[in-house]
Design a protein around this motif. Structure first.
Motif, short mmCIF file in Angstrom:
data_model
loop_
_atom_site.label_atom_id
_atom_site.label_comp_id
_atom_site.label_asym_id
_atom_site.label_seq_id
_atom_site.Cartn_x
_atom_site.Cartn_y
_atom_site.Cartn_z
N TYR A 1 0.83 -1.21 0.00
CA TYR A 1 0.00 0.00 0.00
C TYR A 1 0.87 1.27 0.00
O TYR A 1 0.36 2.35 -0.26
CB TYR A 1 -0.95 0.01 1.20
CG TYR A 1 -2.09 -0.99 1.08
CD1 TYR A 1 -2.75 -1.16 -0.14
CD2 TYR A 1 -2.52 -1.74 2.17
CE1 TYR A 1 -3.79 -2.07 -0.27
CE2 TYR A 1 -3.56 -2.65 2.05
CZ TYR A 1 -4.19 -2.81 0.83
OH TYR A 1 -5.21 -3.71 0.70
N THR A 2 2.14 1.12 0.33
CA THR A 2 3.04 2.29 0.32
C THR A 2 3.99 2.28 -0.86
O THR A 2 4.76 3.22 -1.03
CB THR A 2 3.88 2.34 1.62
OG1 THR A 2 4.72 1.19 1.68
CG2 THR A 2 2.99 2.40 2.84
N THR A 3 3.98 1.19 -1.66
CA THR A 3 4.95 1.11 -2.77
C THR A 3 4.29 0.89 -4.13
O THR A 3 4.82 1.33 -5.16
CB THR A 3 5.94 -0.04 -2.53
OG1 THR A 3 5.21 -1.26 -2.34
CG2 THR A 3 6.79 0.22 -1.28
N ASP A 4 3.17 0.20 -4.17
CA ASP A 4 2.52 -0.10 -5.45
C ASP A 4 1.88 1.18 -5.99
O ASP A 4 1.05 1.79 -5.31
CB ASP A 4 1.46 -1.19 -5.21
CG ASP A 4 0.83 -1.67 -6.51
OD1 ASP A 4 0.70 -0.85 -7.44
OD2 ASP A 4 0.46 -2.85 -6.57
N THR B 1 -0.40 4.34 -4.18
CA THR B 1 0.38 5.44 -3.60
C THR B 1 -0.08 6.78 -4.18
O THR B 1 -0.83 6.84 -5.16
CB THR B 1 1.87 5.23 -3.85
OG1 THR B 1 2.08 5.02 -5.25
CG2 THR B 1 2.38 4.04 -3.07
N HIS B 2 0.43 7.82 -3.60
CA HIS B 2 -0.01 9.17 -3.94
C HIS B 2 0.28 9.52 -5.39
O HIS B 2 1.35 9.21 -5.93
CB HIS B 2 0.70 10.19 -3.03
CG HIS B 2 0.32 11.61 -3.37
ND1 HIS B 2 1.04 12.37 -4.26
CD2 HIS B 2 -0.73 12.37 -2.96
CE1 HIS B 2 0.46 13.55 -4.38
NE2 HIS B 2 -0.61 13.58 -3.60
N ARG B 3 -0.69 10.15 -5.98
CA ARG B 3 -0.44 10.79 -7.28
C ARG B 3 -1.32 12.04 -7.34
O ARG B 3 -2.43 12.07 -6.79
CB ARG B 3 -0.69 9.84 -8.44
CG ARG B 3 -2.00 9.13 -8.45
CD ARG B 3 -2.00 8.05 -9.54
NE ARG B 3 -3.34 7.47 -9.67
CZ ARG B 3 -3.79 6.48 -8.90
NH1 ARG B 3 -3.01 5.96 -7.96
NH2 ARG B 3 -5.01 6.02 -9.06
#
Ligand SMILES: [Fe+2]
Length: 429
Positions: free
Chosen positions: A392-395, A399-401
């Protein structure tokens, strides 16, 4: 002999007087009452060849360090999820000497045992009714009321105080053992769905075969009150019962007899799968069932604000855990900390794939606040479990966009009011 046959108002087997405490038979057999609620609750009576307190004078003693892992110190629990590996006792030990505590609150405890040695004694728990789930193995549970055969996937309920002994069959044995200190398990049923969901009382198997032992010798009984273990010795076999009557009884209940509530269009919450309620705990079974045809078929992200959740993984695919959990493991999700599907499982859902079946069996026990975890359990805790949500923090999918808010607003234009496919339609005759 009566012309017709009748049921009496209480289950009974063997030689019993016409009613408890009365009749001339009591001059020939010894009645023993097993009573809850200070003689005002559920009760059974057993009728013995010999007085049940014929212990040998001078042979009763408190045994120190009898089941050391059962008394594993408890620590506060919070903020970190745990996945406990499969427990393997280091030395040969029997069902109770090898018992290890995992999690507990004031009224209920969860333990694990993997016996490899026979019980050369009888056991009485004077503080708790036991609910045993047989993850692996089988054998015969010998009880004061008669034997109960058991196998993989069975629950065994042993009421507080009842003498018993496990005669394990050959092969690996692995049980999760729940202690209920404040009351017996009650069958769970919702007022609107009635007594046959998620199972029926007719699924319970009470002993009906008396195996009366008229034997002399040295028979050891170990009892447990809190952390005190006491051994006493009797000169006659404790199962010298010629008859019994009552409804305070041990029984077996097979997990395959759970018939779960399912819903095509909404995810049934875990509490909908409850089979037993205990004071301060509810026991649920997630079993093989049809997957939801619409809506969420994965568990939603959630935080349980009043219960610490444990799940013993018995069999299957454990879809929501995304391959992280193997059979025999136990997860412990403390109160308040959010959790939900692992990233791999969520991706499957987001991609529109939908199974037809949930192929899994898991035993969930949720412990009311405050619950604590044992040092023994912390020793089994897998160090990488919190990392299992790491994608959830790397895929990039999670992750944020910068354009994320806009994407959601755009897709919501068409989907926020979307209806179920299975609903009745106004254009359907
Ligand atoms: Fe949960």
């Amino acid at each position: 002999m009566d012309k017709f046959e009748y049921f009496s108002g209480l289950p009974e087997v063997g030689i019993v007087p016409r009613a408890p405490h009365v009749g001339p038979l009591l001059q020939h057999v010894h009645e023993q009452e097993h009573g809850r609620g200070g003689f005002a609750g559920r009760v059974s009576h057993t009728y013995h060849l010999y007085p049940p307190n014929n212990w040998l004078p001078g042979e009763t003693l408190v045994v120190e360090d009898w089941a050391p892992h059962w008394e594993s110190p408890l620590r506060p629990l919070g903020g970190v999820h745990h996945a406990l590996g499969v427990a393997r006792p280091p030395e040969p030990s029997d069902v109770y000497r090898g018992m290890a505590r995992l999690v507990a609150n004031a009224t209920v405890a969860m333990n694990v045992t993997a016996p490899t040695a026979p019980m050369d004694y009888f056991f009485e728990h004077h503080s708790a009714t036991l609910v045993v789930f047989v993850h692996e193995g089988g054998g015969t549970l010998e009880t004061l009321f008669g034997p109960i055969a058991y196998g993989r996937g069975d629950f065994l309920v042993v009421p507080k105080g009842i003498p018993h002994r496990f005669e394990c069959a050959a092969g690996p044995q692995y049980y999760w053992v729940y202690e209920s200190f404040a009351g017996d398990p009650e069958k769970s049923e919702a007022p609107t769905t009635g007594q046959f969901i998620t199972h029926s009382r007719s699924d319970y198997r009470f002993p009906r075969t008396l195996d009366t032992r008229n034997e002399a010798g040295r028979f050891e009984i170990v009892s447990k009150v809190g952390s005190v273990y006491t051994r006493r010795v009797h000169p006659t076999h404790p199962f010298d019962v010629v008859g019994w009557r009552g409804d305070y009884l041990p029984y077996r209940f097979a997990v395959e007899d759970v018939r779960p509530l399912t819903a095509d269009r909404s995810h049934v919450p875990p509490s909908g799968h409850t089979v037993f309620t205990l004071p301060g705990c509810y026991l649920c079974v997630f079993t093989v069932r049809a997957a939801e045809k619409e809506g969420m078929w994965l568990p939603f992200f959630h935080r349980n604000l009043d219960y610490c959740e444990t799940i013993g993984y018995h069999w299957g695919d454990f879809f929501s855990r995304g391959g992280v959990i193997r059979e025999g493991m136990v997860t412990v999700h403390p109160v308040g900390l959010p959790h939900g599907p692992q990233p791999a499982a969520l991706q499957v859902f987001m991609d529109g794939h939908r199974p037809t079946l949930h192929r899994e069996v898991g035993i969930m026990a949720d412990f009311a606040n405050p619950a604590r975890i044992s040092e023994y359990a912390l020793g089994l805790s897998q160090p990488d479990y919190m990392q299992s949500w790491g994608a959830y923090t790397t895929d990039p999918r999670f992750t944020h966009r910068a354009g994320r808010l806009g994407e959601v607003r755009a897709v919501a234009e068409g989907l926020a009011d979307a209806r179920d496919e299975l609903r009745p339609r106004s254009d359907t005759p």
